[in-house]
Design a protein around this motif. Structure first.
Motif, PDB file in Angstrom:
ATOM      1  N   GLY A 113       0.787  -1.221   0.000  1.00 27.28           N
ATOM      2  CA  GLY A 113       0.000   0.000   0.000  1.00 27.28           C
ATOM      3  C   GLY A 113       0.816   1.266   0.000  1.00 27.28           C
ATOM      4  N   THR A 114       2.058   1.187   0.433  1.00 29.20           N
ATOM      5  CA  THR A 114       2.902   2.391   0.488  1.00 29.20           C
ATOM      6  C   THR A 114       3.525   2.758  -0.860  1.00 29.20           C
ATOM      7  N   LEU A 117       0.956   5.584  -1.901  1.00 29.48           N
ATOM      8  CA  LEU A 117       0.337   6.379  -0.839  1.00 29.48           C
ATOM      9  C   LEU A 117       1.199   7.596  -0.531  1.00 29.48           C
ATOM     10  N   ASP A 326      -2.280  -1.224  -7.231  1.00 33.55           N
ATOM     11  CA  ASP A 326      -1.547  -0.384  -6.279  1.00 33.55           C
ATOM     12  C   ASP A 326      -2.493   0.582  -5.562  1.00 33.55           C
ATOM     13  N   ALA A 330      -3.323   0.727  -1.503  1.00 30.67           N
ATOM     14  CA  ALA A 330      -3.153   1.977  -0.764  1.00 30.67           C
ATOM     15  C   ALA A 330      -4.450   2.396  -0.082  1.00 30.67           C
TER      16      ALA A 330
END
Length: 359
Positions: A113-114, A117, A326, A330
């Motif tokens: 998730g990063t 983000l 992705d 995020a």
């Protein structure tokens, strides 16, 4: 461990002799050593059997740890202590089995998730970005989630609180039993059923269109029984002596509830409300039926389609592209962070509003 009795033993000559009862005990470092040995043996068995899944290796290691702890304790400490070791091993194994999937989920969500983000992702919508291309954000989904969950809380929290007060303080007879029965039934209602109910009444019969408010009503149906049950249990924990003391001073019952019962249990009630909010925050089915989702920002929850975080995750994952994957991870990370913040706020309010002890 050595245990010395106070009763002396008597020898043949009549002279007392001290008696020392010694019970063999495993050292304190034995459980971790057994666990390491079981882990190594589990990996060896998995490799020897050709098992590709590390989950299977872990289950084999857990079984070997339980059996090894029990067998070693039975041989050294006796059958009674071995049963205690067996129960302790089962508890620790169950704890690890429950924690490992959670830790794996958090690690996967954070690591994936990063990637996208950042501040841009939080401040932009998908209005001008194709789903298959990189870019875009979740600002519209955050707005929709906050408005829908906020409206659901404004609907469900007062109704649930007043229902719980009625059941605990006033409820007697058939009506109270009927309310309790329907609350129990509502607790097990699937979220899709609540969405279908609002869809049939609000959209098909009354003719209103999809909106955030329609989704909020379905979420309120899911939230109400949780609020009722948690508040009811908290009110039951208030000692009757507090109520009796207030009533003995001539305070009306409604004022006793308002000034004595609710302040005493406000910490637990707040925690229950926050948990119910966390329970509805991740619901997707009612939002999919009633809110429909939108790629642009809609700040009005009473008109037109709107987006929400769980629906955004579902729709982005449905696109099937690398960029949409992705964005889905995020958004899922933001949703988890939102739920964690709610729990922290609940703990803070519970400590702030809890009755102060001492003078």
């Amino acid at each position: 461990m050595s245990i010395t009795t106070d009763r002396p033993a008597v020898s043949n000559g009549g002279n007392p002799l001290p008696v020392s009862l010694k019970q063999a005990r495993l050292p304190r470092w034995s459980p971790p050593v057994i666990a390491l040995a079981a882990a190594g043996a589990g990996c060896g068995v998995g490799l020897g059997a050709g098992l590709d899944s590390t989950v299977q290796w872990g289950l084999i290691a857990a079984l070997l740890f339980i059996l090894g702890s029990f067998a070693l304790a039975a041989a050294v400490e006796g059958a009674r202590q071995a049963k205690d070791r067996l129960a302790t091993s089962l508890v620790w194994t169950a704890f690890l089995i429950a924690v490992v999937p959670l830790a794996s989920l958090l690690w996967e969500t954070v690591s994936r998730g990063t990637k996208v983000l950042d501040v841009y992702f939080l401040q932009h919508s998908m209005g001008t970005t194709p789903d298959a291309l990189p870019g875009g954000g979740i600002y519209h989904a955050i707005i929709g989630t906050l408005e829908q969950v906020g409206l659901a809380t404004l609907i469900a929290a007062p109704i649930g609180l007043l229902t719980a007060i009625y059941l605990v303080e006033y409820g007697r007879g058939r009506l109270a039993r009927a309310v309790t029965f329907f609350v129990d039934v509502m607790t097990g209602i699937p979220s899709i059923v609540a969405g279908l109910f609002i869809l049939s009444v609000w959209i098909l019969i009354l003719g209103f269109g999809p909106s955030g408010f329609a989704g909020a009503m379905a979420l309120a149906i899911l939230m109400m029984p949780v609020v009722v049950r948690s508040t009811e249990e908290m009110l039951k924990l208030v000692p009757n002596e507090l109520r009796e003391a207030s009533l003995a001073l001539g305070v009306p019952k409604w004022r006793t509830i308002l000034k004595v019962v609710l302040p005493t249990s406000i910490g637990g009630i707040t925690t229950g409300v926050m948990l119910s909010i966390a329970r509805i925050t991740g619901e997707t089915a009612p939002v999919l039926l009633l809110v429909w989702g939108a790629k642009t920002i809609n700040n009005n929850p009473f008109e037109d389609a709107q987006q929400s975080l769980p629906l955004y995750v579902f729709q982005q994952w449905q696109q099937g592209s690398e960029a949409s994957y992705d964005r889905a991870w995020a958004a899922a990370l933001v949703l988890i962070a939102f739920v964690m913040i709610l729990n922290l706020v609940a703990r803070g309010i519970a400590r702030w509003k809890a009755p102060k002890s001492g003078r």
